[in-house]
Design a protein around this motif. Structure first.
Motif, short mmCIF file in Angstrom:
data_model
loop_
_atom_site.label_atom_id
_atom_site.label_comp_id
_atom_site.label_asym_id
_atom_site.label_seq_id
_atom_site.Cartn_x
_atom_site.Cartn_y
_atom_site.Cartn_z
N ARG A 81 0.83 -1.22 0.00
CA ARG A 81 0.00 0.00 0.00
C ARG A 81 0.85 1.26 0.00
O ARG A 81 0.48 2.28 0.57
N ALA A 82 1.99 1.18 -0.65
CA ALA A 82 2.89 2.33 -0.71
C ALA A 82 2.24 3.51 -1.43
O ALA A 82 2.45 4.67 -1.05
N GLN A 83 1.47 3.23 -2.48
CA GLN A 83 0.81 4.31 -3.23
C GLN A 83 -0.15 5.09 -2.33
O GLN A 83 -0.21 6.31 -2.39
N GLU A 84 -0.87 4.38 -1.48
CA GLU A 84 -1.81 5.04 -0.59
C GLU A 84 -1.08 5.88 0.46
O GLU A 84 -1.51 6.99 0.79
N VAL A 85 0.02 5.35 0.97
CA VAL A 85 0.82 6.10 1.94
C VAL A 85 1.35 7.39 1.31
O VAL A 85 1.25 8.47 1.90
N PHE A 86 1.90 7.28 0.10
CA PHE A 86 2.43 8.47 -0.55
C PHE A 86 1.33 9.47 -0.86
O PHE A 86 1.53 10.69 -0.71
N ALA A 87 0.16 9.00 -1.28
CA ALA A 87 -0.95 9.91 -1.58
C ALA A 87 -1.36 10.67 -0.32
O ALA A 87 -1.63 11.88 -0.38
N LEU A 88 -1.40 9.98 0.83
CA LEU A 88 -1.76 10.65 2.07
C LEU A 88 -0.72 11.68 2.46
O LEU A 88 -1.06 12.82 2.85
N VAL A 89 0.55 11.33 2.35
CA VAL A 89 1.62 12.26 2.67
C VAL A 89 1.57 13.48 1.74
O VAL A 89 1.68 14.63 2.18
N ALA A 90 1.37 13.23 0.45
CA ALA A 90 1.32 14.33 -0.52
C ALA A 90 0.16 15.27 -0.23
O ALA A 90 0.29 16.50 -0.34
N LEU A 91 -0.99 14.72 0.15
CA LEU A 91 -2.15 15.56 0.46
C LEU A 91 -1.87 16.45 1.67
O LEU A 91 -2.21 17.64 1.67
N VAL A 92 -1.26 15.88 2.70
CA VAL A 92 -0.91 16.68 3.88
C VAL A 92 0.04 17.81 3.50
O VAL A 92 -0.12 18.96 3.93
N VAL A 93 1.04 17.50 2.67
CA VAL A 93 2.01 18.52 2.26
C VAL A 93 1.34 19.63 1.46
O VAL A 93 1.59 20.81 1.70
N VAL A 94 0.47 19.28 0.54
CA VAL A 94 -0.21 20.29 -0.29
C VAL A 94 -1.05 21.22 0.59
O VAL A 94 -0.98 22.45 0.47
N VAL A 95 -1.85 20.64 1.47
CA VAL A 95 -2.69 21.47 2.35
C VAL A 95 -1.81 22.32 3.26
O VAL A 95 -2.11 23.50 3.50
N SER A 96 -0.72 21.76 3.75
CA SER A 96 0.19 22.52 4.61
C SER A 96 0.82 23.68 3.86
O SER A 96 0.92 24.80 4.40
N VAL A 97 1.27 23.45 2.63
CA VAL A 97 1.86 24.54 1.84
C VAL A 97 0.84 25.66 1.65
O VAL A 97 1.16 26.85 1.81
N VAL A 98 -0.39 25.30 1.33
CA VAL A 98 -1.43 26.31 1.12
C VAL A 98 -1.67 27.11 2.39
O VAL A 98 -1.71 28.35 2.38
N LEU A 99 -1.83 26.41 3.51
CA LEU A 99 -2.18 27.09 4.77
C LEU A 99 -1.01 27.89 5.33
O LEU A 99 -1.17 29.06 5.70
N HIS A 100 0.16 27.28 5.40
CA HIS A 100 1.27 27.94 6.10
C HIS A 100 1.90 29.06 5.28
O HIS A 100 2.29 30.08 5.84
N THR A 101 2.02 28.88 3.98
CA THR A 101 2.60 29.96 3.19
C THR A 101 1.63 31.12 3.00
O THR A 101 2.06 32.22 2.62
N SER A 102 0.36 30.89 3.26
CA SER A 102 -0.64 31.96 3.15
C SER A 102 -0.84 32.70 4.46
O SER A 102 -1.51 33.74 4.49
#
Length: 399
Positions: A352-373
């Motif tokens: 389930r590596a694909q699912e793990v990476f997708a979850l990590v990527a989603l957290v990073v994207v939301v974090s970039v949006v929230l924290h850089t804003s």
């Protein structure tokens, strides 16, 4: 070469908008991320980035190294040397608590196993020095808070790596590294950084060796290149080597660090933006479809509960004022370190590596949006004068 051309165009746009971004909530890092998403795999396909290629891994690795080396130069040069309590507590208490809370959230809200959930928790526990630097370079941030976030984000990336490797091995993707191997990688990285800086510091003091002013910025670059290459060759933790080596050189040769400062800041900005562009190009809408509703709740728990709870707990009893503790608790963005470790998981081929990476990527994207804003808003809230050393040494009452 398409990605280089696109980067040049987006960089030109960012330069033109830099003044507006500095005084508003506009986020230049977010601009590069969005450009990557629109023009990459999930958009028009102008930039093609493969999950199994080395481009993303190398870009993320180099970006982390460059930013850690540049930030390490400023730890002793700009921050009070006595204020090491909060960052050490953030590393030893805040980071493990954050990882544990994320692990429990993933285990309880998804159908991933406990070991896989722990892997996600460790991957998402470090804060990203690349994104933190956007806040730290603002004049409104007090020195003690800057010290806490800078040291924490500079060291926790390297500390998370052994845990990631162990859990990948436990899940059966690679031979389990022995505990002494992991300890040697960490201690070897620290020794490499300190030793390299000491050698350079001694050489520049030899009689008859004088560095011309225009060549001074190249001395730290020479050290950085040596640490990066040697760390790879000897399988040592090059991230810790970068941060600790830069700190040591700053203590031994402040003149060299002053000369390197402008170049180092510009270089770290460049690699940060390029890394975000490449990461954005990697993302595809199909990744989100593999995630359950519980995974989206995990994103909220990671950013709004796990990090704040871990940091606030670690900073209890410190001299940081309450408002600065709250800023430190909120501003723990997830970025290139988590992406890099997520790619390790993806390339290792665990279940389930694909699912793990997708979850990590989603957290990073939301974090970039929230924290850089929100970095501008946070800085405005800290516009009050930085307490002087007398206030810090005597202790500041919680408001």
């Amino acid at each position: 070469m398409e990605i280089v051309a696109v980067f040049g165009v987006v960089l030109a746009v960012a330069v033109l908008l830099s003044s507006l971004a500095h005084r508003s909530v506009m986020s230049l890092p977010l601009l590069f991320l969005v450009a990557g998403v629109v023009l990459g795999n999930g958009g028009f396909g102008l930039i093609s980035v493969g999950h199994d290629g080395d481009l993303v891994r190398h870009v993320a690795e180099v970006a982390l190294f460059v930013v850690l080396f540049s930030d390490g130069m400023r730890v002793l040069a700009e921050q009070p040397r006595h204020a090491w309590g909060p960052p050490v507590r953030a590393l030893l208490i805040g980071m493990p608590v954050t990882a544990a809370l994320i692990t429990l959230a993933v285990w309880g809200l998804t159908d991933l196993s406990l070991v896989t959930s722990a892997l996600v928790g460790i991957v998402l526990s470090p804060t990203d020095p690349v994104l933190v630097s956007g806040l730290l370079r603002r004049d409104e941030v007090p020195a003690a808070l800057r010290q806490t976030l800078n040291v924490e984000s500079g060291i926790n990336d390297g500390l998370a790596l052994p845990g990631v490797l162990v859990l990948i091995a436990v899940l059966g993707a690679s031979p389990t590294p022995g505990p002494w191997t992991l300890v040697l990688e960490l201690l070897g990285g620290v020794a490499l950084g300190v030793g390299g800086a000491l050698v350079l510091g001694l050489l520049i003091r030899l009689p008859g060796l004088v560095i011309r002013p225009e060549w001074q910025p190249l001395a730290p670059i020479a050290l950085a290149a040596t640490l990066y290459g040697t760390g790879h060759l000897l399988h040592l933790n090059q991230f810790l080597a970068a941060f600790v080596g830069a700190m040591t050189l700053a203590a031994l040769a402040p003149d060299l660090c002053s000369a390197f400062g402008p170049f180092g800041e510009q270089t770290s900005e460049m690699v940060k933006f390029f890394a975000l562009l490449v990461f954005g190009a990697l993302l595809e809408p199909a990744m989100v479809t593999t995630l359950t509703l519980g995974a989206f709740v995990v994103v909220a728990v990671t950013l709004f509960l796990a990090r704040p709870a871990g940091l606030l707990l670690s900073l209890l009893g410190t001299r940081l004022p309450v408002d600065q503790r709250l800023v430190a608790a909120w501003f723990g963005p997830k970025g290139l370190a988590s992406v890099l470790y997520g790619l390790f998981v993806l390339r290792a081929g665990i279940p389930r590596a694909q699912e793990v990476f997708a979850l990590v990527a989603l957290v990073v994207v939301v974090s970039v949006v929230l924290h850089t804003s929100t970095d501008v808003l946070v800085a405005r809230r800290l516009r009050a004068q930085e307490p002087d050393e007398a206030d810090v040494s005597s202790g500041t009452r919680d408001r």
